[in-house]
Scaffold this active site. Structure first.
Site, mmCIF file in Angstrom:
data_model
loop_
_atom_site.group_PDB
_atom_site.id
_atom_site.type_symbol
_atom_site.label_atom_id
_atom_site.label_comp_id
_atom_site.label_asym_id
_atom_site.label_seq_id
_atom_site.Cartn_x
_atom_site.Cartn_y
_atom_site.Cartn_z
ATOM 1 N N GLU A 25 3.121 51.895 2.337
ATOM 2 C CA GLU A 25 2.919 50.999 1.200
ATOM 3 C C GLU A 25 3.943 51.220 0.103
ATOM 4 O O GLU A 25 3.775 50.742 -1.014
ATOM 5 C CB GLU A 25 1.478 51.098 0.671
ATOM 6 C CG GLU A 25 0.996 52.497 0.390
ATOM 7 C CD GLU A 25 -0.473 52.553 -0.044
ATOM 8 O OE1 GLU A 25 -1.069 51.520 -0.374
ATOM 9 O OE2 GLU A 25 -1.017 53.670 -0.051
ATOM 10 N N ARG A 85 -12.006 52.721 2.025
ATOM 11 C CA ARG A 85 -11.444 53.298 0.793
ATOM 12 C C ARG A 85 -12.473 54.295 0.267
ATOM 13 O O ARG A 85 -13.405 53.921 -0.444
ATOM 14 C CB ARG A 85 -11.200 52.205 -0.239
ATOM 15 C CG ARG A 85 -10.096 51.214 0.138
ATOM 16 C CD ARG A 85 -10.005 50.128 -0.921
ATOM 17 N NE ARG A 85 -8.799 49.341 -0.858
ATOM 18 C CZ ARG A 85 -8.740 48.089 -0.388
ATOM 19 N NH1 ARG A 85 -9.827 47.487 0.072
ATOM 20 N NH2 ARG A 85 -7.594 47.436 -0.399
ATOM 21 N N ARG A 114 -9.670 56.570 4.701
ATOM 22 C CA ARG A 114 -8.518 56.920 3.879
ATOM 23 C C ARG A 114 -8.908 57.949 2.837
ATOM 24 O O ARG A 114 -9.936 57.796 2.170
ATOM 25 C CB ARG A 114 -7.956 55.675 3.200
ATOM 26 C CG ARG A 114 -6.664 55.966 2.461
ATOM 27 C CD ARG A 114 -6.105 54.734 1.828
ATOM 28 N NE ARG A 114 -6.937 54.314 0.705
ATOM 29 C CZ ARG A 114 -6.710 53.199 0.003
ATOM 30 N NH1 ARG A 114 -5.721 52.398 0.359
ATOM 31 N NH2 ARG A 114 -7.469 52.879 -1.003
ATOM 32 N N CYS A 157 -3.608 46.603 6.452
ATOM 33 C CA CYS A 157 -4.909 46.608 5.791
ATOM 34 C C CYS A 157 -4.859 46.074 4.363
ATOM 35 O O CYS A 157 -5.844 46.125 3.645
ATOM 36 C CB CYS A 157 -5.547 47.988 5.834
ATOM 37 S SG CYS A 157 -4.587 49.201 4.917
ATOM 38 N N ARG A 177 0.838 -1.205 0.000
ATOM 39 C CA ARG A 177 0.000 0.000 0.000
ATOM 40 C C ARG A 177 0.867 1.247 0.000
ATOM 41 O O ARG A 177 1.934 1.270 0.601
ATOM 42 C CB ARG A 177 -0.908 0.018 1.236
ATOM 43 C CG ARG A 177 -1.990 -1.037 1.210
ATOM 44 C CD ARG A 177 -2.980 -0.830 2.366
ATOM 45 N NE ARG A 177 -4.109 -1.741 2.230
ATOM 46 C CZ ARG A 177 -4.091 -2.999 2.639
ATOM 47 N NH1 ARG A 177 -3.009 -3.507 3.204
ATOM 48 N NH2 ARG A 177 -5.160 -3.763 2.489
ATOM 49 N N GLY A 211 0.049 48.894 3.927
ATOM 50 C CA GLY A 211 -0.726 48.586 2.710
ATOM 51 C C GLY A 211 0.077 47.571 1.922
ATOM 52 O O GLY A 211 0.826 47.904 1.006
ATOM 53 N N THR A 212 -0.080 46.330 2.298
ATOM 54 C CA THR A 212 0.827 45.304 1.756
ATOM 55 C C THR A 212 0.512 44.937 0.312
ATOM 56 O O THR A 212 1.323 44.270 -0.316
ATOM 57 C CB THR A 212 0.802 44.054 2.654
ATOM 58 O OG1 THR A 212 -0.548 43.773 2.975
ATOM 59 C CG2 THR A 212 1.602 44.287 3.909
ATOM 60 N N ASN A 213 -0.640 45.394 -0.208
ATOM 61 C CA ASN A 213 -0.881 45.156 -1.637
ATOM 62 C C ASN A 213 0.103 45.984 -2.450
ATOM 63 O O ASN A 213 0.831 45.472 -3.292
ATOM 64 C CB ASN A 213 -2.311 45.554 -2.026
ATOM 65 C CG ASN A 213 -3.353 44.829 -1.203
ATOM 66 O OD1 ASN A 213 -3.110 43.724 -0.726
ATOM 67 N ND2 ASN A 213 -4.505 45.438 -1.023
ATOM 68 N N ASP A 214 0.130 47.290 -2.155
ATOM 69 C CA ASP A 214 1.066 48.146 -2.880
ATOM 70 C C ASP A 214 2.503 47.894 -2.438
ATOM 71 O O ASP A 214 3.423 47.967 -3.243
ATOM 72 C CB ASP A 214 0.697 49.624 -2.667
ATOM 73 C CG ASP A 214 -0.342 50.076 -3.684
ATOM 74 O OD1 ASP A 214 -0.133 49.797 -4.876
ATOM 75 O OD2 ASP A 214 -1.353 50.677 -3.283
ATOM 76 N N HIS A 225 -13.243 20.670 -12.412
ATOM 77 C CA HIS A 225 -12.254 21.610 -11.874
ATOM 78 C C HIS A 225 -12.946 22.779 -11.174
ATOM 79 O O HIS A 225 -12.637 23.115 -10.032
ATOM 80 C CB HIS A 225 -11.364 22.101 -13.018
ATOM 81 C CG HIS A 225 -10.322 23.091 -12.594
ATOM 82 N ND1 HIS A 225 -10.473 24.439 -12.759
ATOM 83 C CD2 HIS A 225 -9.139 22.906 -11.983
ATOM 84 C CE1 HIS A 225 -9.409 25.052 -12.291
ATOM 85 N NE2 HIS A 225 -8.582 24.145 -11.809
HETATM 86 C C1 PEP Z 1 -2.724 48.276 -0.077
HETATM 87 O O1 PEP Z 1 -2.075 48.796 -0.976
HETATM 88 O O2 PEP Z 1 -2.357 47.268 0.562
HETATM 89 C C2 PEP Z 1 -4.031 48.834 0.298
HETATM 90 C C3 PEP Z 1 -4.709 48.364 1.335
HETATM 91 O O3 PEP Z 1 -4.534 49.808 -0.497
HETATM 92 P P1 PEP Z 1 -5.249 49.521 -1.908
HETATM 93 O O4 PEP Z 1 -5.428 48.046 -2.017
HETATM 94 O O5 PEP Z 1 -6.503 50.280 -1.867
HETATM 95 O O6 PEP Z 1 -4.224 50.069 -2.847
HETATM 96 MG MG MG Z 2 -2.577 50.786 -1.661
#
Ligand code: PEP
Ligand code: MG
Length: 856
Positions: free
Chosen positions: A726, A542, A598, A812, A71, A747-750, A436
């Site tokens: 950010e 936002r 913001r 955020c 197995r 702002g961890t996205n930017d 899928h």
């Molecule tokens: C970011 O940049 O992490 C953020 C929270 O701002 P936005 O996604 O609106 O650019």
């Molecule tokens: Mg941002």
């Protein structure tokens, strides 16, 4: 050794009956494909000899032959792609010995033919259907309807026909040498594991393609040895509800594969009325009940076991933490805490935060009017409305801009994954419950209706048609993933019931966490939902989203297109009352909890129309010259808007935006103070700051607006001004910036976008490749890149705190709702995480887990 082998050791460790065996670890298995070393062959020989000694049988013996099973044993969480091979050691000699010993020719030859088929399939890749046909033909010749009519002589004849089929398939006779049988089976199973198909399967399930396989060799026990034998599976607690009652199924006279193939009906383990294991074989049932209870006690978890009963004697074949629904998981841990088996802390650590998502789905309001336009399979629960989009990439782009989209496809492919992530729900016209789209949607907790075959998609024309139906891209539909219905337009939905065990667990989480959990929300609906999910404030509103509709959009467009400051101020002034009213509502919903607002962030062209018809319409609404309007729109275009005129840069060019937004906030504060007697404490946040000077200029205007409103209303109130961190420069200069900022929100996205220099809107095209090549352990836009982006956050935290010891710190970006990233935030000592409303319960649990793990 892989999970199964380790678990078998655990079973033997509590003295439960496990068939004698040994495991070949991953490295040994790898070497089997090239040709095993003499040393490995010697070790396998010795291990088989030890099994012979333990069982008093002989492998290939003319008397009391030892038969073996092999197995797979794979790492936890890795999908298995290799079938077990049973009854190894049977040949023309040993089959007779087995028949003599068992006094059952039919049983012996049935084992033999199963082995021939099993071996042909696994070792030589033969199609099992050819063997099934031989069996079917034989039964037809004799006029038999069911397998039960087969006698010993029949079984013998079928086995011999199977051998003939084997020879005709492969041009060589069946392997009679039992040692060769074992070695070729072992090597073949490893080959299957490393074949491209298995690798792809692992990849689809997010496991490493190179995950190792170990193999377990065990003495056979026979569930098909007679009326007092069988095979089954048991859960110590109900896998759907988690109730403390053993559940499962049993198949009389069968081996493992019979249970899997489901060709014959099983009976339950115990029931009131009909047949059950408890009635058929009460001794085995009692042993199973006691064994399962012992395992639960030892593993301190609900367990799932596979077992075989051979002549009334129970054997355990596997044990693992039982698969269960999220609802069952919660029931089980809350029961364990109540009965003192585990602490609240341990219970919290047992639940996968992301699994909570399964419980958060809405349903269609039963009162709402349903116009059903098509039906498919109820592939993933939940109800959702959104715009029809036919392309995954387009879905991603629109969703990033805040549009709720439903991805509509004939079927989905692995490369659609980012589009699936972005969509609210998925509708396919082909594919079943395990297609899928269905599997991925369930994994993501998104509604999915699959196989709505009456619908026709013409992606090029952008149409979705069906009997009496003609829709186009952008039209709104509603999916009910619980019934498989597709409904016309937007339909009212109801929130899920978040009480009982769910509430209990989250109350424990709240007791055992340090970081606060806030939500990213700007609409009343989102803010209410966030509160219901337990958010402790808004970490990111936002405000640009408040301008995207109706009159406000007209006003903001007017502002953007105005040449003179005076005209811009006039246009902005018309939006002020609407914005103020929105803020009042948010403050009221959040009732004293912090609300971070913001200031306007996106480049202005995002507010302007793109298509010729829309531009003409706008010229009419604004009563402006079309050529001028076109030119102005053209002027606003940027090569790289995400790195262009946006955030604080825009606020510095058009300070009147700051004046209006700050005033709207403070007037809302004053209004709430008047009605409640308690002014809320707003946090005003400036986006995309890179240096203190930028922040200072904006802050001066915010302070001036506050003074004005205080003077006008005669009210004093508190407010805070802070900034997003950010940009890498902001992280590096955090010490400076903190002198002016009372709080930082990462702002961890930017910050991810600018640290990597990878566009967050275009990364989907190649990021999957980076992950599969092992360059990224995970998509850094989903799970924070602790090594790089994390180091910048660490620096900013350190430098910010050094300059302002009481600075308030949060996150955020999307990572604020990702459990692994939340663990990093805890280790950095952030004060809060802020995430989308649906992530709030997940974040509450993840924050508790992070705190508990950290304090250990
Ligand atoms: C970011 O940049 O992490 C953020 C929270 O701002 P936005 O996604 O609106 O650019
Ligand atoms: Mg941002």
């Amino acid at each position: 050794m892989g999970a199964k082998a380790a678990q078998l050791c655990g079973l033997a460790g509590v003295s439960l009956p496990v068939p004698a065996g040994f495991a070949l670890p991953v490295l040994a298995c790898r070497s089997l494909v090239e040709g095993p070393s003499p040393d490995l062959v010697g070790q396998i020989e010795a291990a088989v000899a030890s099994l012979e000694a333990q069982t008093g049988r002989v492998f290939g013996g003319k008397d009391k032959p030892l038969l073996l099973s092999v197995r797979p044993s794979v790492p936890l969480g890795v999908p298995n792609s290799v079938e077990a091979v049973l009854n190894i050691g049977l040949n023309d000699t040993t089959v007779d010995a087995l028949a003599r010993e068992s006094n059952d020719t039919r049983f012996a030859h049935e084992c033999y033919r199963r082995f021939v088929q099993n071996y042909a399939h696994t070792v030589l890749g033969d199609d099992p259907a050819a063997f099934e046909d031989v069996l079917a033909l034989y039964k037809e010749e004799r006029g038999y309807v069911s397998d039960a009519e087969l006698r010993g002589s029949d079984a013998k004849e079928i086995a011999s026909r199977f051998k003939a089929q084997f020879e005709s398939n492969n041009g060589e006779p069946f392997q009679e040498n039992v040692r060769q049988q074992l070695m070729t089976t072992l090597a073949a199973m490893v080959r299957v594991w490393h074949a491209p198909r298995a690798k792809t399967q692992r990849k689809i399930h997010g496991a490493s393609e190179d995950a190792g396989l170990a193999l377990i060799v065990q003495a056979m026990v026979f569930g098909n040895a007679g009326e007092d034998s069988g095979v089954g599976r048991a859960w110590s607690r109900h896998p759907q509800t988690g109730k403390a009652e053993m559940a499962g199924e049993f198949l009389l006279q069968g081996q493992g594969p019979d249970l899997v193939s489901r060709l014959r009906a099983t009976v339950p383990l115990q029931t009131g009325g009909g047949e059950s294991l408890a009635r058929l074989l009460p001794g085995a049932f009692a042993a199973l009940t006691a064994g399962v209870a012992a395992l639960e006690e030892k593993l301190r978890d609900a367990v799932e076991v596979e077992f075989t009963v051979e002549h009334g004697h129970l054997w355990f074949l596997s044990v693992k933490a039982g698969k269960r629904s999220t609802a069952a998981s919660l029931q089980i841990v809350t029961d364990f805490v109540r009965s003192g088996v585990m602490s609240e802390e341990e219970a919290l650590l047992r639940i996968d935060p992301l699994s909570l998502d399964q419980l958060l789905h809405s349903t269609i309001d039963p009162e709402a009017k349903r116009t059903v336009i098509a039906s498919g399979l109820p592939a993933s629960p939940g109800a959702v409305s959104g715009a029809i989009i036919f392309d995954a990439e387009e879905a991603r782009r629109l969703a990033a801009g805040g549009t709720r989209v439903i991805l509509v496809r004939p079927e989905t492919l692995p490369e659609d994954i980012r589009g699936l992530h972005a969509a609210e729900g998925v509708l396919t016209t082909r594919g079943g419950m395990t297609s899928h789209a269905a599997v991925i949607a369930r994994g993501m907790g998104k509604p999915c209706v699959s196989g709505a075959s009456a619908l026709r998609i013409d992606a090029a024309a952008g149409t979705l048609t069906g009997p009496g139906l003609a829709l186009k891209a952008g039209d709104i539909i509603t999916l009910d993933g619980s019934t498989g219905q597709v409904l016309k337009g937007e339909v009212e939905t109801r929130k899920p019931e978040l009480s009982g065990n769910f509430a209990t667990l989250l109350q424990w989480a709240d007791k055992h966490r340090r970081m606060a959990v806030r939500a990213n929300a700007e609409t009343v609906l989102d803010a209410r939902m966030a509160r219901d999910f337990g958010a402790e404030g808004i970490g990111l509103c936002r405000t640009e989203h408040m301008f995207f509709e109706g009159e406000r959009l007209v006003a903001i467009r007017e502002m953007i297109l105005a040449d003179r400051e005076r005209d811009r101020r006039a246009a902005l002034a018309t939006t002020l009352p609407m914005l103020r009213a929105d803020f009042v509502e948010l403050f009221e919903i959040m009732a004293g909890l912090p609300v971070t607002l913001r200031l306007l962030d996106p480049p202005l062209h995002e507010f302007l129309p793109e298509g010729a018809a829309e531009i003409e319409a706008l010229a009419r609404v604004l009563d402006t010259d079309l050529t001028l309007l076109r030119r102005r729109i053209q002027d606003l275009r940027e090569q790289n808007p995400m790195l262009g005129h946006r955030g604080v840069r825009l606020l510095l060019s058009y300070p009147e935006i700051v004046d209006m937004q700050a005033r709207a906030v403070f007037e809302a504060v004053a209004e709430v103070a008047k009605t409640t007697g308690k002014p809320p404490i707003p946090e005003i946040m400036v986006p995309l700051v890179a240096s203190r000077a930028e922040l200072d200029l904006v802050k001066a205007r915010i302070d001036a607006a506050a003074l004005d409103v205080q003077r006008e209303t005669g009210l004093t109130f508190t407010y805070r001004v802070g900034t997003m961190i950010e940009l890498p420069r902001a992280a590096l200069k955090a010490g400076d910036i903190a002198a002016s900022a009372e709080f930082f929100s990462f702002g961890t996205n930017d910050l991810t976008q600018t640290t990597f220099g990878i566009s967050r809107d275009d990364s989907a095209r190649f990021i999957g490749e980076y992950a599969s090549k092992g360059i990224f352990p995970a998509d850094p836009f989903v799970t924070l890149d602790v090594e790089g982006v994390g180091e910048l956050i660490h620096l900013a935290v350190e430098r910010g705190r050094a300059a302002r010891p009481d600075i308030h710190l949060g996150i955020c970006g999307e990572h604020g709702g990702d459990p692994q990233s939340i663990a990093f935030c805890e280790s950095e000592g952030l004060d809060y995480v802020s995430c989308s409303p649906y992530r709030v319960p997940i974040a509450r649990l993840a924050a508790a887990q992070a705190f508990l793990r950290n304090s250990r």
